[in-house]
Structure formats: C-alpha cells, structure tokens
Design an enzyme around this catalytic site. Structure first.
Site, short mmCIF file in Angstrom:
data_model
loop_
_atom_site.label_atom_id
_atom_site.label_comp_id
_atom_site.label_asym_id
_atom_site.label_seq_id
_atom_site.Cartn_x
_atom_site.Cartn_y
_atom_site.Cartn_z
N HIS A 142 35.40 43.72 88.92
CA HIS A 142 34.96 42.32 88.97
C HIS A 142 33.89 42.01 87.94
O HIS A 142 33.10 42.88 87.53
CB HIS A 142 34.54 41.90 90.39
N ASP A 144 31.65 39.30 88.20
CA ASP A 144 30.39 38.73 88.70
C ASP A 144 29.45 39.80 89.23
O ASP A 144 29.86 40.93 89.53
CB ASP A 144 30.65 37.65 89.77
N GLU A 209 33.94 38.27 93.25
CA GLU A 209 34.00 39.31 94.29
C GLU A 209 32.77 39.28 95.18
O GLU A 209 32.86 39.50 96.39
CB GLU A 209 34.13 40.69 93.62
N GLU A 210 31.62 39.02 94.59
CA GLU A 210 30.37 39.09 95.37
C GLU A 210 30.28 37.96 96.39
O GLU A 210 29.38 37.95 97.22
CB GLU A 210 29.15 39.07 94.43
N HIS A 482 22.94 46.79 94.22
CA HIS A 482 22.44 45.48 94.67
C HIS A 482 20.91 45.48 94.74
O HIS A 482 20.33 44.52 95.24
CB HIS A 482 23.00 45.06 96.04
C1 LIG Z 1 28.04 61.15 104.81
C2 LIG Z 1 27.35 60.32 103.87
C3 LIG Z 1 28.17 59.96 102.68
C4 LIG Z 1 27.39 59.15 101.76
C5 LIG Z 1 28.15 58.72 100.58
C6 LIG Z 1 27.85 57.34 100.25
C7 LIG Z 1 28.34 56.97 98.93
C8 LIG Z 1 28.24 55.49 98.81
C9 LIG Z 1 28.67 55.01 97.52
C10 LIG Z 1 28.75 53.70 97.27
C11 LIG Z 1 28.31 52.64 98.22
C12 LIG Z 1 29.43 51.85 98.81
C13 LIG Z 1 29.59 50.57 98.11
C14 LIG Z 1 30.89 49.95 98.40
C15 LIG Z 1 31.22 48.79 97.51
C16 LIG Z 1 30.64 47.55 98.06
C17 LIG Z 1 30.95 46.32 97.26
C18 LIG Z 1 30.11 45.21 97.84
O1 LIG Z 1 28.92 45.20 97.70
N1 LIG Z 1 30.74 44.26 98.53
C19 LIG Z 1 30.00 43.22 99.18
C20 LIG Z 1 30.61 41.90 98.98
C21 LIG Z 1 31.96 41.70 99.53
N2 LIG Z 1 32.94 41.67 98.65
O2 LIG Z 1 32.16 41.52 100.71
C22 LIG Z 1 29.78 43.57 100.65
O3 LIG Z 1 28.95 42.88 101.26
O4 LIG Z 1 30.38 44.49 101.19
ZN LIG Z 2 31.17 45.35 93.31
ZN LIG Z 3 28.42 44.21 94.68
#
Ligand SMILES: CCCCCCCC/C=C\CCCCCCCC(=O)N[C@@H](CC(N)=O)C(=O)O
Ligand SMILES: [Zn+2]
Ligand SMILES: [Zn+2]
Length: 522
Positions: A142, A144, A209-210, A482
């Site tokens: 994405h 944005d 996306e955000e 973020h």
């Molecule tokens: C056992 C512990 C394992 C720990 C590993 C963690 C690794 C985490 C790596 C990344 C973090 C996860 C991020 C996922 C992507 C999220 C994208 C996002 O911010 N989306 C927003 C907006 C939306 N599209 O809804 C959200 O609020 O989810």
């Molecule tokens: Zn993202």
């Molecule tokens: Zn994000």
C-alpha cells in the site's frame, strides 16, 4: 471386617491409585519426550526435487545501489498520509503516481505490463505470463501511511528519509513503502534483464489501506471480479522476520501469516439527565462508564490458545527453544493451557492467545460544573480465529452487566479464513523456499497476523492469502511500526528487492515437488 483389616484395604486401594497415577504421568511424559525428539514439522519439501528454472540472479552494483536508494528515499519523502476515515492527502497521492512512472520507466513502458489506475489513486499492474494456463498470483502493498509528527520524538523528520548509521528513517520505511518499492524495483530489474514470466501475475497498490481499503483494495477486487480473475495466491504485508523478539527463541524466525484476526469496534455509552455539579447523583455517566471499562480490562476474553493457527506456530518453532520450552511446545496436546499462561504475560504474545480488548476513545463532559448527560467510550477488539463478532459482543454485554450501559457494534468482521501451509500449498511453499534461499539460518513458521491488511478483501478471489514481508524486526522495532523512528536498514531494503526478484521467478514453476506419493496439479 476388623479395624486393622479395613485400614489395610484402604491402604491397598490408595497404593493402587497412586501407582496408577504414577504410571499415567510416566506414560504421558514418555509420549511427550518421544514427541519432543521426533516432532519434525519443518521437514518440508526436498529442495533438490524442485523443478529447475533458469533463474536470473541479481548482483547490485554501486550505481544501482545509489539509484535504488534514491528512489526509495524519494518515495518516503512524499507524505501519502491517510489522516482519518475521510481525509487523505490527494496531492501527495498524485505526486506519488508521477514519481512511480519516473522511477520505474521499464515497468510503465514494457509490452508485458498492463497498468491502470483504480479508485483514482490505487495502481493495478498485470504482468502477462507466456503460459496462460498457469493460474496467476498477486502481490499487494500500500501507498498510504499513518500520520507522523517530528515532535513525538523522531531522530529525523518523518518525511525526510534521512540516512543515519545505515538506516533510512521515515514514515513508510517498514509500513509499507519498503514492500511497494521492493516489488516494483525487482520487476524493473527483471524486465531490464529481459525476463518474461511464464506465470502471469498482478501487483496491487492500494492508496487507503490505513483506513480500511474501501476505495483502493476493494475497487481492485471489484475490477478483478468483473474480469472473472481467480488467483493462485495473494501475498501482502503482515508478519516479518523476527530476530530476538520472541523470548527464548534461538535465531531468527520468518512468520508467514496464514490468516488475520477479526476486528470489532464497539461503542459503550451512558446517558443520564444532566444537572448541577453541586448536587450530584451517587453515580455520574462517567462513573458508570468507567466501571464498565474497568470490568472489560479486568476480565480479558477467554484464552483460546491452540484453537487457531497459533498452535502450529509454536510447534514449528519448538526445536529452536531450549528445555523446558522445547518440551512444552512440542506437546501442546498436553501443555496448551500452561503455554497460554506463559504467553499472555506480554502484550505481543498475549495477542496470539485471545481476542484482545483495547479501549481507544473516552469522551465525556462539557463543563466543570455540569453533570454530563452523555459519556461514551470506543473499544477496539482483535478477534481470535476461534471466535466471531457476535460471540465477542455477547461476552462484552455479559461482562459489563449493567443495563444502563448501551453496547453497540460500530463495525466488525470475523477472523479471516486460514490459508494452507502444507506441502501442497503453492504460495506458502514458494515464499518459504524464497526466504530459505536468501536467509538459510531463518526458521519459517506459519502464524496469525494480529493486525489487518488489504488482503482481507481478496477472499473471493483465492483461498490462499499470505501476509509476509522480508523486513527484519529486531528488539525495539515493533514499537516503530506506526510509532516513532520507523526505519529500515539500507541492507535490508536491498534484501527485500532481491527477495521479490527471486520470488517472482520461483513462481514460474508449474507445480511443487511431489510430496510423498500424491500428485497435485496447479
Ligand atoms: C510469540 C510472539 C511473536 C511475535 C512476533 C510478532 C511479529 C509482529 C510483526 C509485525 C506486526 C504485525 C503487523 C501487522 C500488519 C498490520 C497492518 C496494520 O497496521 N493495519 C491496520 C489498519 C487496517 N488495515 O485495519 C490495523 O489496525 O490493523
Ligand atoms: Zn501497512
Ligand atoms: Zn499500517
């Protein structure tokens, strides 16, 4: 029977019970020990049996390095911010469009690539394959970014793309312009080297996306549906390579998201008659609402560890832990309840155990001497794979247990379907092979993505959606997501380009090596 006779009888029964218990415990531990030694979820496909493709290799020279970094920095400097559900920076999105055409001239002029704008600012590319019978796949990223303000404590201005000690700082460096630029830069290089794919593929770049992808990703899906497109798999942002983030895990792990948690936004509100602050009722709307919020925080959603894909994650990683965690993780049939109690202690791992509850807004009051008539709070829930929006809403109502608190669902969607990760799962195996070719010391494991991505809109186009990018996350990096000081190392950005360069070529194989005796046509 005499008294001593009955004592003897009780003693004999106790002895039988204790020895049966001991034998059961011994048996359970023997099974657990055997499983610990024999569990081999990582055997995977034999690399030697992969279909040969004449993959081109990418060796980045000094000039290319300067150019690719300049491109990436320029992308970061364009503030494509999604501010709120209704406010996006259209000027920046138009500038980004012009920038992409300039940075990737071969992508935009190749006869193999068809490009179109969708929803005004999102981009859809179709890269034609030479063998139309091969089902196409799709890469997503994405454009944005979330807002960023230097005054929050950034070491460099968030839209400066300043390089400090080998890291490029800026909003979007890990979410998600690294994937976006990595994919297009890889395609630019492939086309320059004369590459023509056998398997066609799409690239989708959403612009919102955000703020849930309602105009970007959703319109891309609409366009593809109108054309009757079905996809072999979709790969989007999500999980990454964790290095030193999972406590006790030896070495880095590439977690590939097979699914993502559901989400619900719930509004709690309390309405009472307003009045003079000098004659207050025993409880105000704020007090009633605060109690409800406290109850939700004090009573987390039930532990569901092991009822979703998270159990598989730990089974795959078990051999990289030392005793006793190795023993526990290899035997989730016995120790799931114990492990979930260990995992729930930290926010990052608690997210794998249950539906999480975060109170994110609290609004009430108009004046210091007025009893407020309305108090409202918003709760953001991330729903575990084994629950639904409806179940979560029922639990909230029960936990709040106060008729004066109105509980309303603002929006919500159930957890996403779980994609395959077995030997027949083309997308998963291709991603895994590409990771292992580039990073041989990494352990690859399936997992659940705790955040949401644009890929969730693609469920009618494919059953196989994977959330992964080869960004390396080290201790402290999760907070940059973020947050402040979002950054990527120049080395890692280059690795991302190489990853996508190899992934696209690996997708040209017609079918996976045959697992055991079964045949799987794609
Ligand atoms: C056992 C512990 C394992 C720990 C590993 C963690 C690794 C985490 C790596 C990344 C973090 C996860 C991020 C996922 C992507 C999220 C994208 C996002 O911010 N989306 C927003 C907006 C939306 N599209 O809804 C959200 O609020 O989810
Ligand atoms: Zn993202
Ligand atoms: Zn994000």
């Amino acid at each position: 029977m005499t008294e001593s006779g009955s004592k003897l009888r009780i003693f004999k029964i106790l002895k039988i019970i204790i020895s049966s218990l001991l034998i059961t415990v011994l048996l359970l531990f023997t099974i657990a020990a055997i499983r610990t030694l024999s569990l081999d979820v990582n055997a995977g496909l034999q690399l030697a049996h992969w279909e040969k493709t004449n993959n081109k290799s990418l060796v980045i020279d000094h000039h290319q390095r300067e150019e690719l970094l300049a491109n990436f920095k320029e992308a970061i400097r364009i503030p494509t911010v999604s501010f709120s559900n209704t406010e996006i920076n259209t000027t920046a999105l138009l500038e980004f469009d012009r920038f992409l055409r300039k940075a990737f001239p071969t992508v935009f002029s190749s006869s193999l690539v068809h490009h179109e704008l969708v929803g005004n600012y999102s981009h859809l590319f179709w890269v034609k394959g030479s063998q139309p019978e091969l089902v196409p796949y799709m890469l997503l990223a994405h454009i944005d970014v979330v807002p960023a303000s230097e005054s929050d404590g950034w070491e460099a201005p968030p839209f400066s793309a300043k390089e400090i000690d080998g890291f490029i700082y800026g909003r979007g460096t890990i979410d998600d312009k690294n994937s976006l630029m990595g994919i297009l830069q890889a395609l630019e290089y492939l086309l320059l080297k004369g590459y023509a794919p056998r398997r066609g593929f799409y690239i989708g770049l959403g612009h919102d996306e955000e703020i849930n992808g309602l105009n970007g990703a959703m319109n891309i899906v609409r366009v593809l549906k109108q054309r009757g497109v079905q996809l072999l798999f979709v790969m989007d942002e999500g999980l990454t390579i964790s290095d030193g983030i999972i406590p006790g895990l030896e070495g880095p792990a590439a977690l590939i998201g097979l699914s993502e948690k559901g989400q619900a936004a719930v509004k709690l509100s309390v309405s009472v008659a307003p009045g003079h602050a000098s004659m207050p009722p025993r409880e105000t709307s704020i007090g009633i609402l605060a109690t409800a919020v406290k109850r939700l925080e004090d009573n987390p959603m039930p532990r569901l560890f092991g009822y979703g894909p998270e159990g598989d994650t730990f089974e795959h990683l078990a051999h990289k832990f030392s005793f006793p965690l190795k023993f526990i993780m290899s035997n989730l049939w016995l120790f799931s309840p114990l492990l979930s109690r260990i995992l729930e202690r930290k926010p990052v791992s608690n997210a794998f155990v249950r539906t999480t509850t975060a109170v994110t807004f609290f609004n009430a009051g108009v004046k210091i001497n007025v009893i407020p008539s309305l108090a409202e709070a918003y709760v953001n829930l991330r729903i575990h794979s084994a629950q639904s929006v409806e179940e979560v809403l029922d639990i909230i109502k029960d936990t709040v247990g106060d008729q004066r608190v109105k509980v309303e669902l603002v929006y919500g969607f159930d957890p996403l379907p779980i994609s395959g990760a077995d030997e027949k799962a083309f997308g998963f195996q291709i991603i895994k092979k590409t990771v292992l070719d580039l990073f041989p010391t990494v352990t690859v494991a399936p997992a659940i993505c705790v955040g949401n991505t644009d890929s969730r809109h693609f469920i009618d186009l494919t059953k196989n959606i994977y959330r992964f990018s080869p960004a390396w996350f080290k201790p402290g990096d999760l907070e940059r997501f973020h947050g402040i000081n979002e950054r990527i190392s120049t080395k890692n950005y280059e690795e991302m380009i190489v990853f996508y360069f190899n992934l696209i070529q690996n997708c040209d194989i017609r079918k996976l090596p045959e697992p055991h005796s079964s045949v799987h046509e794609l």
